[in-house]
Design an enzyme around this catalytic site. Structure first.
Site, PDB file in Angstrom:
ATOM      1  N   CYS A   1      40.343  50.145  24.296  1.00  0.00           N
ATOM      2  CA  CYS A   1      39.752  51.309  23.637  1.00  0.00           C
ATOM      3  C   CYS A   1      40.585  52.579  23.838  1.00  0.00           C
ATOM      4  O   CYS A   1      40.247  53.633  23.303  1.00  0.00           O
ATOM      5  CB  CYS A   1      38.342  51.549  24.176  1.00  0.00           C
ATOM      6  SG  CYS A   1      37.208  50.196  23.795  1.00  0.00           S
TER       7      CYS A   1
ATOM      8  N   ASP B   1      41.268  54.264  26.792  1.00  0.00           N
ATOM      9  CA  ASP B   1      41.052  54.951  28.067  1.00  0.00           C
ATOM     10  C   ASP B   1      40.378  54.000  29.041  1.00  0.00           C
ATOM     11  O   ASP B   1      39.354  53.400  28.711  1.00  0.00           O
ATOM     12  CB  ASP B   1      40.162  56.196  27.891  1.00  0.00           C
ATOM     13  CG  ASP B   1      40.867  57.293  27.123  1.00  0.00           C
ATOM     14  OD1 ASP B   1      41.929  57.725  27.572  1.00  0.00           O
ATOM     15  OD2 ASP B   1      40.345  57.721  26.078  1.00  0.00           O
TER      16      ASP B   1
ATOM     17  N   CYS C   1      37.162  62.663  27.845  1.00  0.00           N
ATOM     18  CA  CYS C   1      37.867  62.348  29.082  1.00  0.00           C
ATOM     19  C   CYS C   1      37.071  62.826  30.300  1.00  0.00           C
ATOM     20  O   CYS C   1      37.027  62.150  31.331  1.00  0.00           O
ATOM     21  CB  CYS C   1      39.251  62.985  29.081  1.00  0.00           C
ATOM     22  SG  CYS C   1      40.345  62.320  27.795  1.00  0.00           S
TER      23      CYS C   1
END
Length: 276
Positions: free
Chosen positions: A35, A37, A105
């Site tokens: 994906c 990350d 993130c």
């Protein structure tokens, strides 16, 4: 090109606490390389129950590396209960802000922290919590619900920025929108009124919040803040140390200081910087 703060660049180019702890008290793996990350986070407690070591390994972009590095720095010295209160917005604020398209993130970092704490506590994850909504990026219903609630996300695009959900084929867009509508309706139905505060009580709560929630985070990075005055709902402050010369100080005052005071004291508060 993304507009990264100097602190994001620093934590990307010079990441802290890279690696993996042997025999950790808490461990979590979130995301996936497929994906784009992936993050593995481990922590170890000292005899007093505080996090003495925190390390990470990650596969991802500059924001993913910086967010994981920042998160490990933030939680060191915290108890598990204190670390559990760290939000993705706290991680972003620690870095002086992230581009909206990279907020996922900071969510990944908070998710790793949350799952590592669940591992430590032996808390099982239910099937409902693990229900996948976005098949392209493996994003669960619980992850979307939490992102919407904590960050008041109102559109599918915003959810994509914070979680990646909906950023692939788009088949999950109706389900994501349904989650948004449901979570926001629950928020709007919740009692909004707070007891009226006297000026003395309001000032005391502002002072307590600054000391407990805000100043420790700023001092951790060499900065500080001083309460100068409270005029109505205007909170007049002066920045000190690294905060006084930081280019992102305005963003820190609005996105961190003002946000915390509005959350914990009064939603109408406005923070203004003054010379003192």
């Amino acid at each position: 090109m993304w507009d990264y703060t100097d602190k994001v660049k620093d934590h990307f180019l010079n990441p802290r606490n890279v690696g993996e702890i042997e025999n950790p008290d808490g461990v979590a793996e979130v995301g996936s390389i497929a994906c784009g990350d992936a993050l593995k986070f481990t922590f170890k407690l000292d005899e007093g129950g505080k996090i003495k070591e925190a390390k990470f390994k990650t596969f991802g972009c500059a924001s993913a590396i910086a967010s994981a590095s920042a998160m490990t720095e933030m939680v060191k010295g915290m108890t598990v209960e204190e670390a559990a209160k760290v939000t993705n917005q706290d991680i972003a604020n620690y870095l002086g802000g992230l581009p909206q398209e990279k907020m996922h993130c900071s969510v990944l970092g908070r998710e790793a922290l949350e799952k590592a704490i669940s591992f430590y506590k032996g808390t099982p994850v239910t099937a409902e919590e693990e229900k996948i909504v976005c098949e392209c990026f493996g994003v669960t219903q619980m992850e979307i619900e939490r992102a919407v609630h904590e960050n008041r996300l109102a559109t599918v695009e915003e959810v994509t920025n914070f979680t990646k959900a909906g950023g692939g084929c788009g088949n999950c867009h109706p389900m994501v929108q349904e989650i948004i509508d449901r979570v926001l309706s629950q928020v709007s139905e919740a009692p909004a009124e707070r007891p009226k505060l006297s000026n003395i009580k309001k000032i005391k709560m502002i002072e307590e919040t600054l000391e407990r929630e805000i100043r420790p985070a700023l001092k951790h990075d060499g900065g500080d803040i001083e309460l100068v005055d409270v005029v109505g709902n205007r909170v007049l402050v002066a920045t000190r140390g690294a905060c006084a010369s930081c280019q992102a100080s305005d963003q820190t005052l609005k996105n961190f200081v003002e946000a915390k005071l509005r959350e914990l004291v009064l939603p109408e508060l406005v923070v203004e910087e003054v010379s003192a």
